[in-house]
Design a protein around this motif. Structure first.
Motif, PDB file in Angstrom:
ATOM      1  N   ARG A  15       0.825  -1.230   0.000  1.00 26.88           N
ATOM      2  CA  ARG A  15       0.000   0.000   0.000  1.00 26.88           C
ATOM      3  C   ARG A  15       0.849   1.264   0.000  1.00 26.88           C
ATOM      4  NH1 ARG A  15      -3.664   1.065   4.558  1.00 26.88           N
ATOM      5  NH2 ARG A  15      -3.639   3.099   3.571  1.00 26.88           N
ATOM      6  N   LEU A  16       2.085   1.131   0.516  1.00 24.18           N
ATOM      7  CA  LEU A  16       2.972   2.303   0.523  1.00 24.18           C
ATOM      8  C   LEU A  16       3.209   2.826  -0.890  1.00 24.18           C
ATOM      9  CD1 LEU A  16       5.792   1.433   3.094  1.00 24.18           C
ATOM     10  CD2 LEU A  16       3.800   2.881   3.417  1.00 24.18           C
ATOM     11  N   TYR A  17       3.037   1.960  -1.883  1.00 27.93           N
ATOM     12  CA  TYR A  17       3.338   2.334  -3.265  1.00 27.93           C
ATOM     13  C   TYR A  17       2.100   2.544  -4.130  1.00 27.93           C
ATOM     14  CZ  TYR A  17       7.663   0.171  -1.690  1.00 27.93           C
ATOM     15  OH  TYR A  17       8.774  -0.168  -0.966  1.00 27.93           O
ATOM     16  N   THR A  18       0.941   2.265  -3.568  1.00 30.40           N
ATOM     17  CA  THR A  18      -0.250   2.296  -4.426  1.00 30.40           C
ATOM     18  C   THR A  18      -1.378   3.189  -3.881  1.00 30.40           C
ATOM     19  OG1 THR A  18      -1.121   0.343  -3.299  1.00 30.40           O
ATOM     20  CG2 THR A  18       0.117  -0.049  -5.333  1.00 30.40           C
ATOM     21  N   ASP A  19      -1.306   3.540  -2.620  1.00 31.32           N
ATOM     22  CA  ASP A  19      -2.447   4.206  -1.983  1.00 31.32           C
ATOM     23  C   ASP A  19      -2.283   5.726  -2.050  1.00 31.32           C
ATOM     24  OD1 ASP A  19      -4.301   5.280  -0.173  1.00 31.32           O
ATOM     25  OD2 ASP A  19      -4.283   3.446   1.034  1.00 31.32           O
ATOM     26  N   GLU A  20      -3.253   6.385  -2.661  1.00 33.05           N
ATOM     27  CA  GLU A  20      -3.208   7.855  -2.803  1.00 33.05           C
ATOM     28  C   GLU A  20      -3.169   8.546  -1.441  1.00 33.05           C
ATOM     29  OE1 GLU A  20      -2.945   9.560  -5.517  1.00 33.05           O
ATOM     30  OE2 GLU A  20      -3.413   8.101  -7.083  1.00 33.05           O
ATOM     31  N   SER A  21      -3.811   7.935  -0.441  1.00 31.01           N
ATOM     32  CA  SER A  21      -3.833   8.601   0.872  1.00 31.01           C
ATOM     33  C   SER A  21      -2.438   8.570   1.515  1.00 31.01           C
ATOM     34  CB  SER A  21      -4.891   7.974   1.792  1.00 31.01           C
ATOM     35  OG  SER A  21      -4.486   6.689   2.193  1.00 31.01           O
ATOM     36  N   VAL A  22      -1.654   7.536   1.186  1.00 30.77           N
ATOM     37  CA  VAL A  22      -0.270   7.492   1.691  1.00 30.77           C
ATOM     38  C   VAL A  22       0.536   8.612   1.043  1.00 30.77           C
ATOM     39  CG1 VAL A  22       1.876   6.134   1.711  1.00 30.77           C
ATOM     40  CG2 VAL A  22      -0.306   5.021   2.215  1.00 30.77           C
ATOM     41  N   LEU A  23       0.327   8.826  -0.246  1.00 30.47           N
ATOM     42  CA  LEU A  23       1.049   9.912  -0.932  1.00 30.47           C
ATOM     43  C   LEU A  23       0.676  11.267  -0.337  1.00 30.47           C
ATOM     44  CD1 LEU A  23       2.949  10.818  -3.231  1.00 30.47           C
ATOM     45  CD2 LEU A  23       0.941  10.964  -4.704  1.00 30.47           C
ATOM     46  N   GLU A  24      -0.607  11.460  -0.048  1.00 32.18           N
ATOM     47  CA  GLU A  24      -1.034  12.715   0.592  1.00 32.18           C
ATOM     48  C   GLU A  24      -0.289  12.915   1.905  1.00 32.18           C
ATOM     49  OE1 GLU A  24      -2.987  15.168  -0.515  1.00 32.18           O
ATOM     50  OE2 GLU A  24      -2.949  14.035  -2.368  1.00 32.18           O
ATOM     51  N   ARG A  25      -0.203  11.826   2.662  1.00 34.89           N
ATOM     52  CA  ARG A  25       0.490  11.880   3.956  1.00 34.89           C
ATOM     53  C   ARG A  25       1.989  12.176   3.740  1.00 34.89           C
ATOM     54  NH1 ARG A  25      -0.636  12.874   8.763  1.00 34.89           N
ATOM     55  NH2 ARG A  25       0.799  12.019  10.276  1.00 34.89           N
ATOM     56  N   GLU A  26       2.580  11.601   2.698  1.00 35.50           N
ATOM     57  CA  GLU A  26       3.995  11.872   2.404  1.00 35.50           C
ATOM     58  C   GLU A  26       4.216  13.350   2.106  1.00 35.50           C
ATOM     59  OE1 GLU A  26       4.885   9.299  -0.871  1.00 35.50           O
ATOM     60  OE2 GLU A  26       5.124   7.524   0.396  1.00 35.50           O
ATOM     61  N   PHE A  27       3.328  13.938   1.296  1.00 35.71           N
ATOM     62  CA  PHE A  27       3.478  15.362   0.986  1.00 35.71           C
ATOM     63  C   PHE A  27       3.379  16.197   2.267  1.00 35.71           C
ATOM     64  CE2 PHE A  27       2.125  14.539  -3.602  1.00 35.71           C
ATOM     65  CZ  PHE A  27       3.362  14.877  -4.119  1.00 35.71           C
ATOM     66  N   ALA A  28       2.490  15.779   3.161  1.00 30.36           N
ATOM     67  CA  ALA A  28       2.253  16.570   4.380  1.00 30.36           C
ATOM     68  C   ALA A  28       3.333  16.366   5.443  1.00 30.36           C
ATOM     69  CB  ALA A  28       0.888  16.214   4.970  1.00 30.36           C
ATOM     70  N   THR A  29       4.091  15.283   5.343  1.00 25.40           N
ATOM     71  CA  THR A  29       5.081  14.993   6.397  1.00 25.40           C
ATOM     72  C   THR A  29       6.496  14.887   5.805  1.00 25.40           C
ATOM     73  OG1 THR A  29       4.656  12.610   6.179  1.00 25.40           O
ATOM     74  CG2 THR A  29       3.403  13.793   7.862  1.00 25.40           C
ATOM     75  N   ILE A  30       6.744  13.811   5.044  1.00 22.21           N
ATOM     76  CA  ILE A  30       8.097  13.542   4.518  1.00 22.21           C
ATOM     77  C   ILE A  30       8.613  14.736   3.708  1.00 22.21           C
ATOM     78  CG2 ILE A  30       9.469  12.013   3.025  1.00 22.21           C
ATOM     79  CD1 ILE A  30       8.339  10.365   5.246  1.00 22.21           C
ATOM     80  N   PHE A  31       7.768  15.273   2.823  1.00 26.31           N
ATOM     81  CA  PHE A  31       8.224  16.343   1.927  1.00 26.31           C
ATOM     82  C   PHE A  31       8.057  17.735   2.550  1.00 26.31           C
ATOM     83  CE2 PHE A  31       7.842  12.795  -0.902  1.00 26.31           C
ATOM     84  CZ  PHE A  31       8.970  12.936  -1.690  1.00 26.31           C
ATOM     85  N   THR A  32       7.439  17.780   3.713  1.00 21.13           N
ATOM     86  CA  THR A  32       7.300  19.068   4.408  1.00 21.13           C
ATOM     87  C   THR A  32       8.321  19.195   5.526  1.00 21.13           C
ATOM     88  OG1 THR A  32       4.950  19.189   3.886  1.00 21.13           O
ATOM     89  CG2 THR A  32       5.711  20.515   5.740  1.00 21.13           C
ATOM     90  N   ASP A  33       8.478  18.132   6.301  1.00 18.00           N
ATOM     91  CA  ASP A  33       9.351  18.219   7.478  1.00 18.00           C
ATOM     92  C   ASP A  33      10.732  17.643   7.216  1.00 18.00           C
ATOM     93  OD1 ASP A  33       7.427  19.514   8.980  1.00 18.00           O
ATOM     94  OD2 ASP A  33       6.465  17.623   9.530  1.00 18.00           O
TER      95      ASP A  33
END
Ligand code: FES
Ligand code: FE
Length: 431
Positions: A15-33
């Protein structure tokens, strides 16, 4: 030597590679912080020079202002949000918005608004209407930025990895600079597959890139190599390999003697031992900046003519199934021009967007995307056990910080990448 089996293997679910909600979370955390690599100071040497990039979802302009300072500006007008700069690079004193014409200086300040005197309150505080500025930090000319106040200083973010950056990008007294500009492509596959591959995947070399070994491109690297993996708590990592032949140590690097000699005199502690044990280094600056540097003199006679090169990338998601890659080739500033051109040629030919190594890797990234599927096999986790329970290959050939695992083939770095990833994501992702 550390206990390389101590850390639990993170559960890497599809799911880490296929779920749109995970990508949203990545933008909000990994790519922000995170401090994200935006580019290189050498891309914008003159006042007014700029390049446009993306930090996660945010379009940004990296510019050099008239005072010589580097700025990373949100490329979004403070009037209605329009991108104020459309070009990939250029030189300008002002970025003029194409919608209503607000003009921003190359340091982000709002400098002009059509009808300012007649249509706006004379007391309007325009100093608050400049383009949003990111926090900016620079290490050996690599420019990092973040819009977050939650992340600490850049030094803290880099941690022990700074030691390795010093010995890769700060090895030559004159420093390194970008040659040939930035190349950009969009490729199929989730961005993390690309990042984790560079973090430490030596395991795929002789399978995915077998043709290169058969053709002799890898020279003596096709025989027995030794290798090691280094990782840090911040998620940064590198893997290095070398031919275990003491006769080759004095010929390391493949750089011209005229620039190698000043580097030797620089006497950076441990630099020679580290680089001598690293005919190929590939790694990742967490979360999304892969790097590779090679010293093909160690590749042997079959590879005669190959030239050492250093390449850095940034991988930025577009959606769960695709990402944009920006490639830079770096050369020592003080190297002869002919050598610099040759190094660039090998960087592009071996690992550029259309290179022979890249063709193999991108095809596998695409096939991973095709293989992940939907719900049918979603509960089958991916496996990251390589190297666990296997004796280490003796002492590491240098003394450096971080967790050093003396194994040529290990998934220690990938396990660490996902440990850190899940820590920053701050969410358990169930299958
Ligand atoms: Fe930029 Fe109006 S949106 S000036
Ligand atoms: Fe590869």
């Amino acid at each position: 030597m550390i206990d390389h089996d101590a850390a639990p293997t993170p559960l890497v679910t599809r799911r880490l590679y296929t779920d749109e909600s995970v990508l949203e979370r990545e933008f909000a955390t990994i790519f922000t912080d995170s401090w994200l690599l935006v580019g290189f100071e050498s891309e914008i040497p003159e006042p007014g020079d700029y390049v446009t990039r993306r930090m996660g979802r945010d379009p940004v302009i990296m510019s050099r202002s008239e005072s010589g300072d580097v700025h990373v500006l949100h490329n979004s007008c403070t009037h209605r949000g329009t991108q104020v700069c459309k070009a990939a690079f250029g030189n300008t004193a002002n970025f003029r918005c194409g919608y209503h014409g607000w003009a921003f200086a190359n340091d982000g300040r709002l400098r002009g608004m059509p009808g300012r005197r007649t249509n706006y309150d004379p007391d309007l505080d325009v100093s608050k209407l400049g383009l949003k500025q990111a926090r900016v930090g620079s290490v050996h000319g690599l420019v990092f930025a973040t819009f977050s106040d939650r992340v600490g200083e850049l030094d803290e973010f880099l941690g022990d990895y700074r030691w390795y950056l010093d010995r890769i990008f700060g090895f030559f007294p004159g420093g390194m600079e970008v040659h040939g500009g930035a190349h950009r492509v969009v490729i199929r596959g989730n961005w993390k597959i690309h990042a984790e591959n560079f973090s430490g995947d030596g395991y795929h070399l002789r399978i995915a890139h077998r043709t290169m070994f058969d053709l002799g491109v890898m020279g003596e690297q096709a025989g027995a190599t030794k290798g090691f993996c280094v990782s840090t708590p911040q998620g940064h990592a590198l893997r290095a390999q070398y031919v275990d032949d003491p006769a080759l140590v004095d010929t390391v690097f493949g750089y011209p003697e005229e620039i190698l000699e000043p580097a030797r005199r620089k006497d950076l502690p441990g630099a020679m031992e580290f680089r001598a044990a690293s005919s190929v280094i590939h790694g990742v600056l967490f979360p999304n900046a892969p790097l590779i540097t090679t010293a093909p003199v160690q590749f042997g006679e079959d590879a005669t003519g190959q030239t050492a090169f250093t390449q850095v990338r940034v991988v930025t998601p577009i959606d769960v199934h695709s990402h944009e890659v920006t490639y830079w080739s770096l050369v020592p500033k003080d190297a002869p021009e002919e050598w610099r051109r040759k190094s660039y040629l090998y960087s592009v030919r071996q690992h550029g967007a259309a290179s022979y190594f890249e063709a193999d890797d991108l095809e596998n990234f695409r096939r991973i995307d095709a293989g992940l599927g939907g719900s049918g096999g979603a509960d089958v986790p991916l496996n990251y056990d390589l190297g666990i329970g296997v004796p280490l290959g003796g002492e590491a050939p240098f003394t450096g910080p971080g967790t050093v695992v003396s194994q040529d083939f290990s998934e220690a770095n990938q396990r660490n990448f996902y440990r850190r990833y899940l820590e920053v994501l701050d969410e358990v992702v169930a299958p």
